[in-house]
Design a protein around this motif. Structure first.
Motif, PDB file in Angstrom:
ATOM      1  N   ARG A 187       0.837  -1.197   0.000  1.00 18.97           N
ATOM      2  CA  ARG A 187       0.000   0.000   0.000  1.00 18.97           C
ATOM      3  C   ARG A 187       0.875   1.251   0.000  1.00 18.97           C
ATOM      4  O   ARG A 187       1.907   1.286   0.674  1.00 18.97           O
ATOM      5  N   PRO A 188       0.471   2.311  -0.731  1.00 18.04           N
ATOM      6  CA  PRO A 188       1.277   3.542  -0.784  1.00 18.04           C
ATOM      7  C   PRO A 188       1.159   4.327   0.511  1.00 18.04           C
ATOM      8  O   PRO A 188       0.226   5.085   0.713  1.00 18.04           O
ATOM      9  N   ARG A 189       2.145   4.195   1.405  1.00 22.86           N
ATOM     10  CA  ARG A 189       1.978   4.707   2.755  1.00 22.86           C
ATOM     11  C   ARG A 189       3.060   5.687   3.201  1.00 22.86           C
ATOM     12  O   ARG A 189       2.952   6.243   4.297  1.00 22.86           O
ATOM     13  N   THR A 190       4.094   5.905   2.406  1.00 25.98           N
ATOM     14  CA  THR A 190       5.203   6.734   2.891  1.00 25.98           C
ATOM     15  C   THR A 190       5.668   7.720   1.835  1.00 25.98           C
ATOM     16  O   THR A 190       5.981   7.326   0.707  1.00 25.98           O
ATOM     17  N   LEU A 191       5.735   8.990   2.204  1.00 27.97           N
ATOM     18  CA  LEU A 191       6.313  10.028   1.361  1.00 27.97           C
ATOM     19  C   LEU A 191       7.814  10.077   1.610  1.00 27.97           C
ATOM     20  O   LEU A 191       8.265  10.112   2.757  1.00 27.97           O
ATOM     21  N   VAL A 192       8.577  10.106   0.525  1.00 26.62           N
ATOM     22  CA  VAL A 192      10.026  10.284   0.603  1.00 26.62           C
ATOM     23  C   VAL A 192      10.404  11.407  -0.353  1.00 26.62           C
ATOM     24  O   VAL A 192       9.961  11.424  -1.501  1.00 26.62           O
ATOM     25  N   ALA A 193      11.200  12.362   0.128  1.00 27.91           N
ATOM     26  CA  ALA A 193      11.585  13.501  -0.702  1.00 27.91           C
ATOM     27  C   ALA A 193      12.971  13.975  -0.287  1.00 27.91           C
ATOM     28  O   ALA A 193      13.306  13.984   0.898  1.00 27.91           O
ATOM     29  N   ARG A 194      13.753  14.400  -1.277  1.00 30.90           N
ATOM     30  CA  ARG A 194      15.128  14.843  -1.045  1.00 30.90           C
ATOM     31  C   ARG A 194      15.198  16.369  -1.067  1.00 30.90           C
ATOM     32  O   ARG A 194      14.695  17.006  -1.996  1.00 30.90           O
ATOM     33  N   ARG A 195      15.813  16.950  -0.057  1.00 32.53           N
ATOM     34  CA  ARG A 195      15.944  18.409   0.016  1.00 32.53           C
ATOM     35  C   ARG A 195      16.936  18.906  -1.033  1.00 32.53           C
ATOM     36  O   ARG A 195      18.020  18.338  -1.198  1.00 32.53           O
ATOM     37  N   ILE A 196      16.560  19.940  -1.754  1.00 33.39           N
ATOM     38  CA  ILE A 196      17.470  20.558  -2.714  1.00 33.39           C
ATOM     39  C   ILE A 196      17.948  21.890  -2.160  1.00 33.39           C
ATOM     40  O   ILE A 196      17.375  22.438  -1.208  1.00 33.39           O
ATOM     41  N   ALA A 197      18.970  22.448  -2.759  1.00 34.90           N
ATOM     42  CA  ALA A 197      19.606  23.638  -2.196  1.00 34.90           C
ATOM     43  C   ALA A 197      19.031  24.930  -2.732  1.00 34.90           C
ATOM     44  O   ALA A 197      19.215  25.981  -2.138  1.00 34.90           O
ATOM     45  N   ARG A 198      18.303  24.879  -3.855  1.00 33.25           N
ATOM     46  CA  ARG A 198      18.012  26.122  -4.561  1.00 33.25           C
ATOM     47  C   ARG A 198      16.791  26.869  -4.070  1.00 33.25           C
ATOM     48  O   ARG A 198      16.506  27.954  -4.549  1.00 33.25           O
ATOM     49  N   ALA A 199      16.042  26.308  -3.097  1.00 33.80           N
ATOM     50  CA  ALA A 199      14.845  27.021  -2.661  1.00 33.80           C
ATOM     51  C   ALA A 199      14.614  26.809  -1.185  1.00 33.80           C
ATOM     52  O   ALA A 199      14.965  25.779  -0.624  1.00 33.80           O
ATOM     53  N   VAL A 200      14.027  27.798  -0.571  1.00 32.00           N
ATOM     54  CA  VAL A 200      13.625  27.733   0.822  1.00 32.00           C
ATOM     55  C   VAL A 200      12.170  28.121   0.902  1.00 32.00           C
ATOM     56  O   VAL A 200      11.716  29.007   0.175  1.00 32.00           O
ATOM     57  N   VAL A 201      11.393  27.464   1.760  1.00 33.35           N
ATOM     58  CA  VAL A 201       9.973  27.749   1.868  1.00 33.35           C
ATOM     59  C   VAL A 201       9.756  29.250   2.087  1.00 33.35           C
ATOM     60  O   VAL A 201      10.359  29.861   2.954  1.00 33.35           O
ATOM     61  N   GLY A 202       8.921  29.844   1.268  1.00 35.91           N
ATOM     62  CA  GLY A 202       8.581  31.240   1.412  1.00 35.91           C
ATOM     63  C   GLY A 202       9.540  32.190   0.701  1.00 35.91           C
ATOM     64  O   GLY A 202       9.307  33.391   0.632  1.00 35.91           O
ATOM     65  N   ASP A 203      10.672  31.661   0.166  1.00 38.27           N
ATOM     66  CA  ASP A 203      11.634  32.499  -0.525  1.00 38.27           C
ATOM     67  C   ASP A 203      11.628  32.207  -2.015  1.00 38.27           C
ATOM     68  O   ASP A 203      11.147  31.177  -2.470  1.00 38.27           O
ATOM     69  N   SER A 204      12.186  33.101  -2.783  1.00 38.73           N
ATOM     70  CA  SER A 204      12.374  32.846  -4.201  1.00 38.73           C
ATOM     71  C   SER A 204      13.603  32.003  -4.405  1.00 38.73           C
ATOM     72  O   SER A 204      14.482  31.953  -3.533  1.00 38.73           O
ATOM     73  N   PRO A 205      13.703  31.276  -5.529  1.00 36.69           N
ATOM     74  CA  PRO A 205      14.869  30.436  -5.748  1.00 36.69           C
ATOM     75  C   PRO A 205      16.171  31.226  -5.643  1.00 36.69           C
ATOM     76  O   PRO A 205      16.283  32.349  -6.105  1.00 36.69           O
ATOM     77  N   ALA A 206      17.139  30.594  -4.973  1.00 32.96           N
ATOM     78  CA  ALA A 206      18.432  31.260  -4.785  1.00 32.96           C
ATOM     79  C   ALA A 206      19.335  31.056  -5.977  1.00 32.96           C
ATOM     80  O   ALA A 206      19.231  30.073  -6.671  1.00 32.96           O
TER      81      ALA A 206
END
Length: 304
Positions: free
Chosen positions: A285-304
């Motif tokens: 069953r699809p039960r787990t989210l997996v995601a890799r953090r990238i460097a170019r963006a921060v929540v609430g900010d524009s891409p760096a």
């Protein structure tokens, strides 16, 4: 013989208990009947064919335990503990009982922490909505180089997680009280964490669990995720992960099987993650989210 129950042997007691629990709809009647017998005898486990002599009063004590389970009180609450992966944890009413399917979530966090350690690092792992501390303790005990911080909002959960950490984990495991929805939670760790892992509350308000063990005994705070879709708290976990994770860090979060697309969309919407995917549990069953953090963006900010 004085002090020995002269009634039926253990096999008969267990067979009778299993029949009672089956009639009550208990999902694993024989397993639970054996576990209750072991608990009544003060043993880690029992085999009816090699059972010890039954002490005086066993029949009455065992009947009381079986009746509690027949009424669908969780087995873990009756015996006071549960096994999660390689550790035995204390379990108490008022704190969510960890389930076997969450072991898959823990495995992903363990694997990522182990990979960081293999590269010579000292992985920093944050377990949000920790409950009993099951995931945090697993990472701590299975990856010796790790530094683990476990967080929960509930007074009862924090106390229980601290007990479990003190019983089986290292001094590197820290349990703190906090709200995952607080944007300042663990702010001192922003951008430094290798793994954020969570089994948050995620049940929608109109999806009351069918199992009495969950519906009647697990606390609402640990079940219902908030909002019409149950994803308010999971979205807060995703936002916290986007802030806490170092570039390349990994988010691992459990969710309901009907929430996989919404969870991926929530992670993608932050602009902070790549390789956003869903991992199935042991039953597919699809039960787990997996995601890799990238460097170019921060929540609430524009891409760096």
């Amino acid at each position: 013989m004085s002090g020995v129950d002269a009634g039926p042997g253990l096999r008969a007691y267990v067979d009778g208990a299993a029949a009672v629990l089956t009639e009550a709809g208990v999902p694993s009647p024989r397993h639970d009947a054996l576990a209750l017998a072991a608990y009544a005898l003060g043993l880690p486990r029992v085999e009816p064919v090699m059972a010890p002599p039954l002490p005086e009063g066993f029949a009455a004590q065992y009947a009381e335990l079986v009746e509690r389970r027949r009424s669908r009180e969780p087995l873990q609450h009756i015996v006071g503990h549960t096994v999660f992966r390689y550790v035995t944890l204390r379990v108490e009413p008022g704190v969510f009982v960890p389930r076997p399917e969450t072991e898959t979530v823990a495995q992903l966090a363990v694997d990522e922490a182990a990979a960081v350690a293999a590269r010579g690092g000292s992985p920093l792992v944050v377990d949000l909505c920790t409950g009993t501390g099951a995931i945090a303790v697993s990472v701590d005990t299975e990856v010796a180089a790790s530094r683990v911080v476990a967080v929960d909002l509930s007074d009862e959960a924090v106390g229980l997680a601290r007990h479990n950490a003190g019983a089986v984990a290292s001094r590197a495991l820290r349990v703190v009280q906090g709200d995952v929805r607080d944007p300042a939670l663990l702010a001192e760790l922003d951008g430094t964490v290798d793994v954020v892992v969570s089994n948050p509350p995620y049940i929608p308000p109109d999806a009351v669990p069918l199992d009495p063990e969950v519906r009647d005994h697990d606390p609402d705070l640990a079940l219902y995720g908030g909002g019409s879709d149950g994803l308010d708290v999971p979205r807060a976990v995703i936002a916290a992960a986007a802030r806490l994770l170092a570039p390349g860090g990994l988010l691992v979060m459990e969710h309901a099987e009907v929430q996989d697309a919404q969870a991926r969309a929530a992670a993608a919407a932050t602009g902070a993650f790549e390789d956003v995917r869903t991992v199935p549990d042991l039953t597919g069953r699809p039960r787990t989210l997996v995601a890799r953090r990238i460097a170019r963006a921060v929540v609430g900010d524009s891409p760096a």
